[in-house]
Design an enzyme around this catalytic site. Structure first.
Site, PDB file in Angstrom:
ATOM      1  N   HIS A 103       0.633  -1.439   0.027  1.00  0.00           N
ATOM      2  CA  HIS A 103       0.034  -0.315  -0.166  1.00  0.00           C
ATOM      3  C   HIS A 103       0.793   1.010   0.021  1.00  0.00           C
ATOM      4  O   HIS A 103       0.367   2.675  -0.227  1.00  0.00           O
ATOM      5  CB  HIS A 103      -1.029  -0.497   1.159  1.00  0.00           C
ATOM      6  CG  HIS A 103      -2.252  -0.500   1.123  1.00  0.00           C
ATOM      7  ND1 HIS A 103      -3.722  -0.263   1.350  1.00  0.00           N
ATOM      8  CD2 HIS A 103      -2.140  -1.944   0.565  1.00  0.00           C
ATOM      9  CE1 HIS A 103      -4.459  -1.234   1.298  1.00  0.00           C
ATOM     10  NE2 HIS A 103      -3.562  -1.985   0.059  1.00  0.00           N
ATOM     11  N   HIS A 232      -2.270 -12.575  -0.942  1.00  0.00           N
ATOM     12  CA  HIS A 232      -3.529 -13.151  -1.116  1.00  0.00           C
ATOM     13  C   HIS A 232      -3.773 -14.232  -0.188  1.00  0.00           C
ATOM     14  O   HIS A 232      -4.354 -14.960   0.257  1.00  0.00           O
ATOM     15  CB  HIS A 232      -4.795 -13.203  -2.001  1.00  0.00           C
ATOM     16  CG  HIS A 232      -4.588 -11.464  -1.715  1.00  0.00           C
ATOM     17  ND1 HIS A 232      -5.928 -10.809  -2.984  1.00  0.00           N
ATOM     18  CD2 HIS A 232      -4.557 -10.603  -1.068  1.00  0.00           C
ATOM     19  CE1 HIS A 232      -5.821  -9.872  -2.533  1.00  0.00           C
ATOM     20  NE2 HIS A 232      -5.445  -9.363  -1.518  1.00  0.00           N
TER      21      HIS A 232
HETATM   22  C1  HEM Z   1      -5.426  -6.927  -6.734  1.00  0.00           C
HETATM   23  C2  HEM Z   1      -6.245  -5.378  -6.165  1.00  0.00           C
HETATM   24  C3  HEM Z   1      -6.707  -6.413  -4.776  1.00  0.00           C
HETATM   25  C4  HEM Z   1      -7.868  -5.706  -4.138  1.00  0.00           C
HETATM   26  C5  HEM Z   1      -8.879  -5.128  -4.288  1.00  0.00           C
HETATM   27  C6  HEM Z   1      -7.075  -6.282  -2.935  1.00  0.00           C
HETATM   28  C7  HEM Z   1      -8.213  -6.318  -2.015  1.00  0.00           C
HETATM   29  C8  HEM Z   1      -7.583  -6.361  -0.292  1.00  0.00           C
HETATM   30  C9  HEM Z   1      -8.722  -6.537   0.796  1.00  0.00           C
HETATM   31  C10 HEM Z   1     -10.154  -6.517   0.731  1.00  0.00           C
HETATM   32  C11 HEM Z   1      -7.685  -6.917   2.138  1.00  0.00           C
HETATM   33  C12 HEM Z   1      -8.761  -7.416   3.052  1.00  0.00           C
HETATM   34  C13 HEM Z   1      -7.384  -5.878   4.022  1.00  0.00           C
HETATM   35  C14 HEM Z   1      -8.431  -6.295   5.507  1.00  0.00           C
HETATM   36  O1  HEM Z   1      -9.727  -6.656   5.427  1.00  0.00           O
HETATM   37  O2  HEM Z   1      -7.861  -6.559   6.590  1.00  0.00           O
HETATM   38  C15 HEM Z   1      -6.649  -7.293   1.729  1.00  0.00           C
HETATM   39  C16 HEM Z   1      -5.414  -8.015   2.342  1.00  0.00           C
HETATM   40  C17 HEM Z   1      -4.647  -8.199   1.715  1.00  0.00           C
HETATM   41  N1  HEM Z   1      -3.756  -7.996   0.540  1.00  0.00           N
HETATM   42 FE1  HEM Z   1      -4.730  -7.378  -1.125  1.00  0.00          FE
HETATM   43  N2  HEM Z   1      -5.400  -5.937  -2.708  1.00  0.00           N
HETATM   44  C18 HEM Z   1      -5.145  -7.123  -3.984  1.00  0.00           C
HETATM   45  C19 HEM Z   1      -3.987  -6.532  -4.349  1.00  0.00           C
HETATM   46  C20 HEM Z   1      -2.741  -7.286  -3.495  1.00  0.00           C
HETATM   47  C21 HEM Z   1      -1.103  -7.371  -3.792  1.00  0.00           C
HETATM   48  C22 HEM Z   1      -0.477  -6.930  -5.385  1.00  0.00           C
HETATM   49  C23 HEM Z   1      -0.416  -7.383  -2.757  1.00  0.00           C
HETATM   50  C24 HEM Z   1       0.678  -8.255  -2.295  1.00  0.00           C
HETATM   51  C25 HEM Z   1       1.793  -7.419  -3.354  1.00  0.00           C
HETATM   52  C26 HEM Z   1      -1.914  -7.823  -1.480  1.00  0.00           C
HETATM   53  C27 HEM Z   1      -1.649  -8.352  -0.372  1.00  0.00           C
HETATM   54  C28 HEM Z   1      -2.772  -8.139   0.543  1.00  0.00           C
HETATM   55  C29 HEM Z   1      -2.331  -9.565   1.819  1.00  0.00           C
HETATM   56  C30 HEM Z   1      -1.072  -9.859   1.993  1.00  0.00           C
HETATM   57  C31 HEM Z   1      -3.406  -9.275   2.355  1.00  0.00           C
HETATM   58  C32 HEM Z   1      -3.941  -9.508   4.255  1.00  0.00           C
HETATM   59  C33 HEM Z   1      -3.877  -9.032   5.125  1.00  0.00           C
HETATM   60  C34 HEM Z   1      -3.521  -9.218   6.543  1.00  0.00           C
HETATM   61  O3  HEM Z   1      -3.828 -10.105   6.764  1.00  0.00           O
HETATM   62  O4  HEM Z   1      -3.724  -8.302   7.076  1.00  0.00           O
HETATM   63  N3  HEM Z   1      -3.086  -7.371  -2.511  1.00  0.00           N
HETATM   64  N4  HEM Z   1      -6.799  -7.302   0.236  1.00  0.00           N
END
Ligand code: HEM
Length: 338
Positions: A103, A232
């Site tokens: 982010h 993810h």
């Molecule tokens: C493709 C578009 C993406 C969308 C729409 C998206 C959306 C989200 C959402 C809604 C969450 C849940 C956040 C929460 O409720 O705490 C999340 C978590 C997460 N995202 Fe994405 N994401 C995207 C791409 C990415 C990318 C590119 C990465 C890393 C290279 C990433 C890594 C993560 C990780 C590791 C979590 C888990 C965080 C946690 O467990 O606290 N995401 N994402």
């Protein structure tokens, strides 16, 4: 003026083709640096305008291209990396550290040439105004987790620490080694934070179009969109943060870390290609599939990569490492760390 230097870094070269490979003894590395400096100073050189990319990480070591000034910085980065590893062991916070790095970097706009207006991996996410963007809900917890490391290693910038923490988390969770470079400069004030709305939404009207719009703006392509979505494989979504996911599932009700949320995979602290298998099969109600995850198997171009990654973890790891390294450098201004 400041003497600056760029060691050109190609994300395609995992280690072998780097100009700093094979390992150079310090004296030789210094000579190489002086050579580059002279070229850079004396004549319309083709050097990248960014300043001073001095460090390349490899395997467990750090390579330094300039021994004098960079010495302390390398020691600090190495110390910070060890402390991040310890933190990961204690808190199982791999997912949120990956999200923190993503982010900070993911606000980059390739159409804006000025730094820091272009956004990107510049440490701006430490400021409250940006942490309060809706997309960043919960990330203040990640900042709190690593603040003590920042305080201990004052010479490591936030921008570097966010990216160091993220790459280390991926590696420690069993993911690929990421060819990182360090020396990022921090923005200095909250008014240098990017405007809200540059990160992707999970449930837009047209997910494929939306992903392309947002990631193309960062300079990333379809393959990189799919590979990076594979992050993810780690973590959970919490309704009280993003609005997405169940309050808890059988995979999350006991933690580790704060219990609850809905994960994309059953072993959500393990970095592997299970995200692609699970999103493809969609057989388990306890596992999350966002609209932007589902579309990776629906869009004809995304699908080529998603299918491949579901079949072949080695290819996923290779492509992921390359894409993650690229993401980690978006919008960054590099300087000799000290
Ligand atoms: C493709 C578009 C993406 C969308 C729409 C998206 C959306 C989200 C959402 C809604 C969450 C849940 C956040 C929460 O409720 O705490 C999340 C978590 C997460 N995202 Fe994405 N994401 C995207 C791409 C990415 C990318 C590119 C990465 C890393 C290279 C990433 C890594 C993560 C990780 C590791 C979590 C888990 C965080 C946690 O467990 O606290 N995401 N994402």
């Amino acid at each position: 003026g400041i003497i600056s230097l760029v060691v050109h870094f190609s994300p395609n070269t995992r280690t072998k083709e780097s100009p700093l490979n094979p390992p150079l003894p310090a004296a030789e590395a210094d000579m190489a640096v002086h050579h580059l400096l002279r070229r850079g100073i004396s004549g319309g050189s083709p050097l990248h305008p960014l300043r001073g990319l001095l460090l390349v990480s490899q395997e467990l070591g750090w390579r330094q291209a300039s021994s004098a000034a960079a010495g302390d910085a390398v020691a600090e980065l190495r110390g910070a990396r060890e402390d991040v590893k310890q933190l990961l062991k204690e808190k199982s916070c791999h997912p949120i550290l990956v999200r923190l790095g993503w982010h900070d970097a993911g606000t980059y706009d390739k159409n804006i040439s000025e730094w820091p207006q272009c956004g990107g991996a510049n440490g701006s996410l430490r400021f409250e105004i940006e942490l309060k963007h809706a997309a960043n809900a919960g990330l203040v917890n990640a900042l709190k987790l690593i603040q003590a490391i920042k305080d201990k290693y004052a010479g490591v910038t936030y921008a570097d620490l966010f990216q160091l923490a993220s790459a280390t988390a991926v590696e420690e969770a069993g993911g690929p080694k990421i060819p990182m470079i360090y020396g990022r400069v921090d923005v200095s004030a909250p008014d240098q934070c990017p405007p809200e709305g540059r990160l992707p939404a999970a449930g837009p009207p047209s997910p494929a179009e939306h992903l392309r719009e947002v990631f193309y703006r960062m300079g990333l392509n379809d393959k990189e969109i799919v590979a990076l979505s594979g992050a993810h494989t780690l973590g959970r979504s919490r309704p009280e943060r993003s609005g997405w996911g169940k309050p808890e599932t059988k995979y999350t009700k006991n933690g580790p870390g704060a219990p609850g949320g809905q994960s994309w995979t059953s072993q959500w602290l393990k970095f592997d290609n299970s995200y692609f298998k699970d999103v493809k099969e969609r057989r388990d109600e306890d596992l999350l599939v966002l609209p932007t995850d589902a579309v990776l198997f629906e869009d004809s171009s995304f699908k080529i990569y998603a299918e491949k990654y579901a079949e072949d973890q080695d290819t996923f790891f290779e492509d992921y490492a390359e894409a993650h390294a690229k993401l980690s450098n978006l919008g960054s201004k590099f300087d000799p760390p000290k």
